[in-house]
Write a protein that holds these residues in place. Structure first.
Motif, mmCIF file in Angstrom:
data_model
loop_
_atom_site.group_PDB
_atom_site.id
_atom_site.type_symbol
_atom_site.label_atom_id
_atom_site.label_comp_id
_atom_site.label_asym_id
_atom_site.label_seq_id
_atom_site.Cartn_x
_atom_site.Cartn_y
_atom_site.Cartn_z
ATOM 1 N N ILE A 67 0.874 -1.171 0.000
ATOM 2 C CA ILE A 67 0.000 0.000 0.000
ATOM 3 C C ILE A 67 0.913 1.224 0.000
ATOM 4 O O ILE A 67 1.931 1.241 0.691
ATOM 5 N N LEU A 68 0.541 2.243 -0.763
ATOM 6 C CA LEU A 68 1.320 3.486 -0.796
ATOM 7 C C LEU A 68 0.488 4.609 -0.186
ATOM 8 O O LEU A 68 -0.670 4.812 -0.570
ATOM 9 N N VAL A 69 1.072 5.301 0.783
ATOM 10 C CA VAL A 69 0.395 6.487 1.326
ATOM 11 C C VAL A 69 1.294 7.702 1.142
ATOM 12 O O VAL A 69 2.507 7.624 1.316
ATOM 13 N N ILE A 70 0.661 8.788 0.753
ATOM 14 C CA ILE A 70 1.359 10.067 0.634
ATOM 15 C C ILE A 70 1.063 10.827 1.917
ATOM 16 O O ILE A 70 -0.084 11.237 2.172
ATOM 17 N N THR A 71 2.071 10.992 2.752
ATOM 18 C CA THR A 71 1.883 11.610 4.065
ATOM 19 C C THR A 71 1.974 13.142 3.973
ATOM 20 O O THR A 71 2.381 13.693 2.944
ATOM 21 N N LYS A 72 1.604 13.789 5.068
ATOM 22 C CA LYS A 72 1.660 15.257 5.174
ATOM 23 C C LYS A 72 0.851 15.932 4.070
ATOM 24 O O LYS A 72 1.189 17.030 3.615
ATOM 25 N N SER A 73 -0.227 15.249 3.626
ATOM 26 C CA SER A 73 -1.000 15.782 2.495
ATOM 27 C C SER A 73 -1.954 16.901 2.897
ATOM 28 O O SER A 73 -2.698 17.415 2.049
ATOM 29 N N ASP A 74 -1.946 17.302 4.178
ATOM 30 C CA ASP A 74 -2.740 18.466 4.588
ATOM 31 C C ASP A 74 -2.213 19.741 3.938
ATOM 32 O O ASP A 74 -2.917 20.754 3.896
ATOM 33 N N MET A 75 -0.983 19.669 3.396
ATOM 34 C CA MET A 75 -0.418 20.842 2.711
ATOM 35 C C MET A 75 -0.848 20.910 1.242
ATOM 36 O O MET A 75 -0.496 21.871 0.546
ATOM 37 N N LEU A 76 -1.649 19.929 0.777
ATOM 38 C CA LEU A 76 -2.070 19.903 -0.628
ATOM 39 C C LEU A 76 -3.525 20.321 -0.761
ATOM 40 O O LEU A 76 -4.355 19.969 0.074
ATOM 41 N N ASP A 77 -3.839 21.025 -1.838
ATOM 42 C CA ASP A 77 -5.249 21.255 -2.161
ATOM 43 C C ASP A 77 -5.695 20.150 -3.110
ATOM 44 O O ASP A 77 -4.882 19.342 -3.574
ATOM 45 N N ASP A 78 -6.997 20.081 -3.415
ATOM 46 C CA ASP A 78 -7.538 18.983 -4.232
ATOM 47 C C ASP A 78 -6.903 18.937 -5.619
ATOM 48 O O ASP A 78 -6.613 17.863 -6.154
ATOM 49 N N GLU A 79 -6.686 20.103 -6.205
ATOM 50 C CA GLU A 79 -6.138 20.153 -7.564
ATOM 51 C C GLU A 79 -4.720 19.583 -7.605
ATOM 52 O O GLU A 79 -4.379 18.786 -8.489
ATOM 53 N N LEU A 80 -3.885 19.955 -6.626
ATOM 54 C CA LEU A 80 -2.506 19.473 -6.588
ATOM 55 C C LEU A 80 -2.473 17.966 -6.282
ATOM 56 O O LEU A 80 -1.659 17.232 -6.837
ATOM 57 N N GLU A 81 -3.380 17.536 -5.439
ATOM 58 C CA GLU A 81 -3.465 16.120 -5.114
ATOM 59 C C GLU A 81 -3.776 15.296 -6.354
ATOM 60 O O GLU A 81 -3.178 14.242 -6.601
ATOM 61 N N GLN A 82 -4.726 15.760 -7.154
ATOM 62 C CA GLN A 82 -5.093 15.053 -8.380
ATOM 63 C C GLN A 82 -3.941 15.042 -9.373
ATOM 64 O O GLN A 82 -3.730 14.061 -10.090
ATOM 65 N N GLU A 83 -3.189 16.129 -9.412
ATOM 66 C CA GLU A 83 -2.047 16.207 -10.327
ATOM 67 C C GLU A 83 -0.971 15.200 -9.936
ATOM 68 O O GLU A 83 -0.399 14.513 -10.791
ATOM 69 N N ILE A 84 -0.694 15.098 -8.636
ATOM 70 C CA ILE A 84 0.305 14.138 -8.142
ATOM 71 C C ILE A 84 -0.142 12.709 -8.408
ATOM 72 O O ILE A 84 0.658 11.844 -8.791
ATOM 73 N N ALA A 85 -1.436 12.450 -8.225
ATOM 74 C CA ALA A 85 -1.974 11.087 -8.362
ATOM 75 C C ALA A 85 -1.775 10.521 -9.770
ATOM 76 O O ALA A 85 -1.649 9.306 -9.938
ATOM 77 N N LYS A 86 -1.721 11.393 -10.767
ATOM 78 C CA LYS A 86 -1.578 10.927 -12.151
ATOM 79 C C LYS A 86 -0.275 10.166 -12.379
ATOM 80 O O LYS A 86 -0.194 9.297 -13.237
ATOM 81 N N ASP A 87 0.759 10.515 -11.604
ATOM 82 C CA ASP A 87 2.090 9.955 -11.864
ATOM 83 C C ASP A 87 2.501 8.907 -10.822
ATOM 84 O O ASP A 87 3.655 8.511 -10.765
ATOM 85 N N LEU A 88 1.558 8.455 -9.997
ATOM 86 C CA LEU A 88 1.890 7.490 -8.946
ATOM 87 C C LEU A 88 1.869 6.055 -9.460
ATOM 88 O O LEU A 88 1.199 5.759 -10.455
#
Length: 333
Positions: free
Chosen positions: A279-300
């Protein structure tokens, strides 16, 4: 688990018992002045035995008791009496303890079950008494065998932590923080590398009084399979975790690259580790907004992934659900 009490590596010196001397006794009675040989055999020397104990979780008890000796066998005596065996010396260890040769570092065996016993050093055989050497040409042999000598040497004991899920990540990835939030464990937490110097275990309470064990394992670095950083001491604990939870912070320069480095280190150490559920978790994601989170998710990587925050409790319930589902899927396969 109190970290000061957790010891997962010790080097001990052990010595088995020497076999007892065979007896040279001659039978002597009032009416039988030349009764012939009746010397008994010597007793076996004590073994040094390693024994699994499911109630133990550390090698701390061996840290200050590094010299362990079994008893010598007793000598034989007249009337063909065999000498008593030397008392075996038992070394109780937690399940998952590996025993290595102290000189060659070769793995001798692993203790994997409660009550399992493995002989580390065999006691010497007792010498044969003179009754064994009587023949048609020698009716009164006046000699017997000495007992076999003891064996001794250094051995290395290493403990591999057993847990349902192991936290895998670089130093300062948030592993200790997550463990402290999800469990009652109190690992050291600070904003610098290698705060965790030894594994910490915690019990995660789940729904309907169910639970699972989580292990916060010292952070991996590139080259760990070669012993760099905490190296092999870290990697061996990964082997006994059913599922691996990879943790990478949201502020990483390259999340995908970090994941690939972690996978590569596990593969170079032991390719079988890649057969475990991940399982992969991206920690400290309270610093991300929804748009940035979706952008990061594309390349995981294409594995089960969650964005979490231990500080704000973001997705922690979903994480426990995912872990429970994964653990039970593996048990049912």
């Amino acid at each position: 688990m109190a970290s000061d009490n957790f010891v997962d590596y010790v080097k001990i010196h052990t010595r088995s018992g020497k076999g007892g001397q065979g007896s040279r006794h001659m039978r002597r009675e009032r009416h039988i002045p030349k009764g012939g040989p009746d010397g008994g055999d010597g007793g076996r020397g004590g073994h040094v035995i390693v024994r699994g104990n499911s109630q133990m979780w550390t090698l701390l008890h061996l840290k200050f008791h590094k010299h362990i000796k079994a008893e010598h066998g007793k000598a034989g005596s007249g009337q063909q009496k065999t000498g008593g065996e030397g008392k075996d010396a038992y070394i109780d260890v937690p399940i998952g303890t590996i025993v290595r040769d102290g000189e060659t570092n070769e793995i001798l065996f692993e203790i994997s079950k409660d009550g399992e016993e493995k002989i580390l050093r065999k006691g010497g055989k007792g010498g044969r008494g003179n009754t064994h050497f009587k023949s048609s040409t020698n009716q009164s042999p006046d000699y017997a065998q000495p007992g076999e000598d003891f064996t001794e040497g250094w051995s290395i004991l290493e403990l591999k932590v057993l847990a349902d899920i192991g936290l895998v990540g670089f130093p300062n990835a948030g592993k200790s923080t997550l463990l402290s939030v999800l469990t009652a464990a109190k690992p050291e937490i600070a904003n610098y590398a290698f705060t965790t110097l030894r594994p910490n275990l915690g019990i995660v309470n789940y729904r309907d009084n169910r639970s699972f064990i989580m292990a916060d394992i010292p952070g991996i670095i590139e080259g760990a399979h070669e012993g760099k950083g905490l190296g092999l001491r870290f990697l061996r604990h990964i082997e006994r975790n059913a599922t691996l939870l990879f943790m990478i912070p949201a502020d990483s320069d390259d999340i995908k690259k970090e994941y690939e480095v972690l996978i590569n280190e596990l593969n170079l150490y032991n390719p079988e580790l890649l057969d475990k559920e991940r399982i992969l978790v991206i920690t400290k994601s309270d610093m991300l907004d929804d748009e940035l989170e979706q952008e990061i998710a594309k390349d995981l990587p294409k594995i089960k992934t969650l964005f979490i925050s231990a500080v704000t409790q973001k997705n922690l319930s979903a994480l426990k659900d995912l872990i429970w589902e994964t653990l039970n899927k593996r048990q049912n396969d």
